[in-house]
Design a protein around this motif. Structure first.
Motif, short mmCIF file in Angstrom:
data_model
loop_
_atom_site.label_atom_id
_atom_site.label_comp_id
_atom_site.label_asym_id
_atom_site.label_seq_id
_atom_site.Cartn_x
_atom_site.Cartn_y
_atom_site.Cartn_z
N ARG A 107 5.93 -3.61 -8.18
CA ARG A 107 4.94 -3.59 -7.10
C ARG A 107 4.39 -5.00 -6.83
NH1 ARG A 107 2.02 0.11 -9.20
NH2 ARG A 107 0.29 -1.16 -9.93
N THR A 108 4.17 -5.76 -7.90
CA THR A 108 3.70 -7.14 -7.74
C THR A 108 4.76 -7.99 -7.05
OG1 THR A 108 2.30 -6.96 -9.71
CG2 THR A 108 2.89 -9.17 -8.98
N ALA A 109 6.02 -7.76 -7.39
CA ALA A 109 7.10 -8.51 -6.75
C ALA A 109 7.14 -8.21 -5.25
CB ALA A 109 8.44 -8.15 -7.39
N VAL A 110 6.89 -6.95 -4.88
CA VAL A 110 6.86 -6.60 -3.45
C VAL A 110 5.71 -7.31 -2.76
CG1 VAL A 110 6.42 -4.70 -1.84
CG2 VAL A 110 7.99 -4.37 -3.75
N GLY B 265 0.82 -1.22 0.00
CA GLY B 265 0.00 0.00 0.00
C GLY B 265 0.84 1.26 0.00
N LEU B 266 1.92 1.26 0.80
CA LEU B 266 2.81 2.42 0.81
C LEU B 266 3.49 2.61 -0.54
CD1 LEU B 266 4.42 1.91 4.35
CD2 LEU B 266 2.62 3.54 3.71
N VAL B 267 3.92 1.47 -1.14
CA VAL B 267 4.54 1.55 -2.46
C VAL B 267 3.53 2.05 -3.49
CG1 VAL B 267 5.69 0.23 -4.27
CG2 VAL B 267 6.19 -0.26 -1.86
N CYS B 268 2.29 1.58 -3.39
CA CYS B 268 1.23 2.02 -4.32
C CYS B 268 1.05 3.53 -4.27
CB CYS B 268 -0.08 1.32 -3.98
SG CYS B 268 -0.19 -0.39 -4.53
N CYS B 269 1.04 4.07 -3.06
CA CYS B 269 0.86 5.52 -2.91
C CYS B 269 1.95 6.28 -3.65
CB CYS B 269 0.86 5.90 -1.43
SG CYS B 269 -0.54 5.25 -0.50
N LEU B 270 3.19 5.90 -3.42
CA LEU B 270 4.29 6.63 -4.01
C LEU B 270 4.36 6.43 -5.52
CD1 LEU B 270 6.99 5.93 -1.30
CD2 LEU B 270 5.55 7.94 -1.57
N GLN B 271 4.16 5.19 -5.97
CA GLN B 271 4.18 4.96 -7.41
C GLN B 271 3.00 5.64 -8.10
OE1 GLN B 271 4.59 0.83 -8.41
NE2 GLN B 271 6.73 0.73 -7.73
N GLY B 272 1.85 5.67 -7.42
CA GLY B 272 0.70 6.35 -8.00
C GLY B 272 0.96 7.83 -8.21
N VAL B 273 1.53 8.47 -7.19
CA VAL B 273 1.86 9.90 -7.31
C VAL B 273 2.92 10.12 -8.38
CG1 VAL B 273 2.83 11.86 -6.07
CG2 VAL B 273 1.20 10.37 -4.92
N ALA B 274 3.92 9.22 -8.42
CA ALA B 274 5.00 9.38 -9.39
C ALA B 274 4.51 9.13 -10.82
CB ALA B 274 6.14 8.42 -9.05
N TYR B 275 3.71 8.09 -11.01
CA TYR B 275 3.25 7.76 -12.36
C TYR B 275 2.21 8.75 -12.89
CZ TYR B 275 5.64 3.30 -11.63
OH TYR B 275 6.58 2.33 -11.39
N SER C 133 -6.24 -13.70 -10.45
CA SER C 133 -4.86 -13.80 -9.97
C SER C 133 -4.80 -13.45 -8.50
CB SER C 133 -3.95 -12.86 -10.76
OG SER C 133 -2.64 -12.85 -10.20
N ARG C 134 -4.06 -14.24 -7.74
CA ARG C 134 -3.97 -14.01 -6.30
C ARG C 134 -2.85 -13.06 -5.93
NH1 ARG C 134 -4.32 -20.02 -5.29
NH2 ARG C 134 -2.21 -19.83 -4.44
N HIS C 135 -1.95 -12.75 -6.88
CA HIS C 135 -0.71 -12.08 -6.48
C HIS C 135 -0.46 -10.73 -7.13
CE1 HIS C 135 0.11 -16.29 -5.27
NE2 HIS C 135 0.84 -15.73 -4.32
N ILE C 136 -1.05 -10.43 -8.29
CA ILE C 136 -0.69 -9.18 -8.94
C ILE C 136 -1.25 -7.99 -8.16
CG2 ILE C 136 -0.57 -10.25 -11.21
CD1 ILE C 136 -3.21 -8.91 -11.90
#
Length: 714
Positions: A386-389, A79-89, A117-120
């Protein structure tokens, strides 16, 4: 008489027995079908509902004690990574950063219900964001805002106009994906081969890198799209390089270096570190604090996020007037987004031993994009990093995804203003640091060249076309090039002459194996491709080369020789030692001659008894084979042109082994068989055809040698 009676009685009793057995089997099958209908009607409906709503299948079986702890840890981290990547992208999509947070939140909600998919980790992906951004800048460039005129005719800000374009495109992308899912055309993604996708994503990473240079150095440039857009961007940056903001440049370069270094540590020690170091979060927090304390915006003119308001934007209706302008770009974005997402999903599905439904994934992403587009989001797919994380931190299901959405919601509702002092160059640095995986695909090129040169050319051609022509046109060009290689490979297939491995029924290419024998008088030819209009001439040419002469021309000359012999016999000028009348060919049996075809130079004299003293010369070409076997084991289909050409060139001694039942049905549909060309030319295997020819020739020794050799064919 008694034998005939007993034989007829046997056939009658056999027929009665067969009919009784058939009736019993049919009755039993009917009972089973009726029973299945009664028992399975409800099950069928339940399965269909579970197919459309996979959450009804996996959530009741969710092992809370085993999976929930890992999903919670994974959800918080992701979730934290999503926030930052969302703002960056959001910078790539050319919209305000807050809309990146929306794009990291809304699509997850619907995918949680519809995805398989269970992981993406569903959310923004750099390539699709860049494709959206190119459309946004085309329809809403900076020049439009020098005067108070906009797309809707209302005095809106640049942010409102651009997010309207992005949302409209997102909804249209979702509609395309849902339509393809309902039509069950998920298989079309198979045409996007791994080399093509690799070349395309590498080119997209290059475009992303070029687009973020201007943010790193913080210089004013014009927006460029289309052919050679990267070159124009670099020219603008070089012209204004003297206006570089040092604070932004230092922050961006430090971010790239630190993030890439820590990611390398995470990768190297992934088995020793229980949870990867969330370096993007740490860098963002530190950079925001430093920018706020030092007031970099006022003191040094640093470019910062500025506005990141709390709460959600109200839903909005897409602008229908824009659909015609973004139709092509939306379709290509829909295909790319789905192709990347389903490729990543299948990798993790294979790793964790479950299956992913490609058509359901189309519906899931389509609904997610439609839903997100109505709430100010741009196109969602999945990001590899993000999926790898999410998977490496213990995520077992989409429960981790819904927890990450809750983390994004907390940032949207409460923590957003704390990111307002963050420099945009830090976000650009995070984007560039996450491109490493896509750039590392270049290392695949030498491996591809050693494995398959054509696949390597597909990778290179797609990459170069996407860089030079832009992502939309480049993807289309790469796909056309890929299809062209398929056509070329079938138009010029590999052909071979087969020989027999001694004392076996095995036949192999004589160029690939030693100590194999060619059957005397028989040529075995194999074509490793379908035979159709584009390669039939090449097929006949290669066959002519392998046989060593033009069979049609030989037939023509031998037929003329026979006619001349018959004419001389009729006139009493000679008397043949063998009866030749029955060996003459009818006129319509002789195919048309191919211009420029070669023929044997050697000739053989016909043995006759002369009754005249006049010199009479009758000669025919000599050949070294009497039968031809064409192995059809690698021929998957024939078309009308190929069937007509093959039938035209078919005479007596053609044998076609290894023909599948489907091929026989196709040949029948093409009217390949008739009174002259019968099914007797078909055999189950090459060895069966050889044995038949050998048996036929051994029992036909009294036949005229001339007539025997004439039985040649294509």
């Amino acid at each position: 008489m008694d034998e005939c009676f007993h034989e007829n009685d046997y056939h009658v009793s056999r027929r009665i027995y067969s009919n009784r057995v058939f009736d019993q089997v049919h009755e039993r099958q009917a009972q089973e079908i009726q029973s299945l209908r009664e028992r399975c009607t409800d099950k069928w409906a339940v399965q269909k509902i579970k197919g459309l709503l996979p959450i009804l299948d996996w959530l009741p079986k969710y092992p809370v004690k085993q999976w929930l702890p890992g999903d919670v840890v994974s959800g918080v981290t992701t979730g934290l990574v999503c926030c930052l990547q969302g703002v960056a992208y959001a910078l790539l999509a050319s919209v305000a950063p807050v809309y990146g947070l929306y794009s990291a939140f809304f699509p997850i909600l619907t995918y949680f219900v519809l995805g398989t998919s269970r992981h993406i980790s569903v959310g923004p992906f750099p390539v699709t964001c860049l494709m959206v951004g190119s459309v946004v800048l085309t329809l809403a460039p900076d020049e439009h805002f020098l005067r108070p005129v906009n797309i809707t005719g209302v005095n809106e800000t640049v942010t409102d106009e651009r997010i309207l374009v992005a949302c409209t495109m997102t909804v249209l992308v979702g509609l395309f994906q849902v339509a393809m899912g309902l039509m069950q055309v998920g298989f079309l993604v198979r045409y996007l081969s791994d080399p093509l996708v690799g070349g395309f994503t590498t080119a997209a990473a290059f475009h992303v890198f070029i687009s973020q240079i201007k943010t790193i150095v913080s210089v004013p440039i014009h927006n460029h799209n289309g052919f050679f857009s990267f070159a124009y961007t670099l020219i603008d940056v070089s012209r204004n390089i003297n206006q570089t903001n040092i604070a932004d440049l230092i922050a961006g370069l430090l971010t790239i270096f630190i993030v890439m270094a820590v990611k390398e540590i995470n990768t190297k020690f992934q088995h020793k570190i229980p949870v990867p170091i969330p370096i993007e979060v740490i860098v963002t927090v530190i950079a925001s604090a430093v920018s706020h304390v030092m007031d970099l915006n006022s003191q040094y003119g640093a470019s910062i996020v500025h506005s990141l308001p709390r709460g959600f934007a109200p839903p909005q209706i897409p602008n229908i007037a824009l659909i015609g302008k973004i139709l092509g770009s939306s379709f290509s974005t829909a295909v790319v987004g789905y192709a990347v997402a389903v490729s990543v999903a299948k990798v993790y599905a294979a790793k964790h031993d479950y299956t992913v439904d490609g058509n359901q994934e189309l519906i899931a992403f389509g609904v997610s994009n439609i839903f997100g587009g109505c709430f100010s989001s741009f196109v969602a797919s999945t990001a590899l990093s993000r999926t790898a994380v999410q998977e490496s931190t213990g995520g077992k299901s989409q429960v981790a995804g819904i927890i990450s959405a809750l983390m994004v919601m907390i940032v949207i509702l409460a923590l957003g203003p704390f990111l307002q002092p963050l420099q945009k160059s830090v976000l650009a640095g995070i984007v560039i640091a996450n491109l490493k995986g896509m750039f590392m695909q270049i290392s695949e090129v030498p491996v591809l060249w050693r494995q398959n040169k054509i696949d390597c050319l597909i990778w290179i051609a797609t990459c170069l076309a996407s860089i030079v022509l832009g992502l939309d046109v480049g993807l289309l060009a790469g796909l056309v090039f890929e299809m062209g290689t398929v056509v070329v490979r079938t138009q010029f297939p590999s052909c071979a002459t087969l020989g027999n491995v001694p004392n076996t029924d095995i036949y192999k290419n004589m160029k690939d194996y030693k100590n194999i024998d060619e059957i005397p008088g028989i040529k075995i030819f194999k074509c490793n491709s379908p035979i159709y209009f584009a390669n039939i001439d090449y097929f006949k040419e290669k066959l002519r080369e392998e046989v060593g002469f033009d069979a049609v021309r030989v037939f023509k000359k031998r037929n003329k020789a026979l006619k001349k012999i018959h004419k001389l016999i009729k006139k009493g000028k000679l008397q043949a030692t063998e009866v030749l009348e029955n060996q003459a060919f009818e006129k319509e049996q002789v195919p048309e001659l191919d211009e420029g075809a070669s023929q044997p130079d050697s000739e053989v004299k016909v043995q006759v008894d002369w009754t005249s003293e006049l010199p009479v010369s009758v000669s025919v070409p000599t050949v070294h084979i009497h039968s031809l076997v064409v192995d059809f084991s690698a021929v998957s289909f024939l078309d009308v042109v190929a069937a007509k050409s093959l039938k035209l060139d078919t005479v007596n001694n053609l044998k076609v082994p290894c023909v599948t039942g489907e091929m026989v049905r196709r040949m029948e549909a093409l009217s390949f068989f008739d009174e002259e060309v019968t099914r007797d030319i078909l055999f189950l295997s090459v060895h069966d055809a050889i044995l038949f020819i050998q048996l036929e020739t051994s029992t036909g020794n009294d036949e005229d040698p001339l007539a025997e050799k004439v039985k040649l064919t294509f």
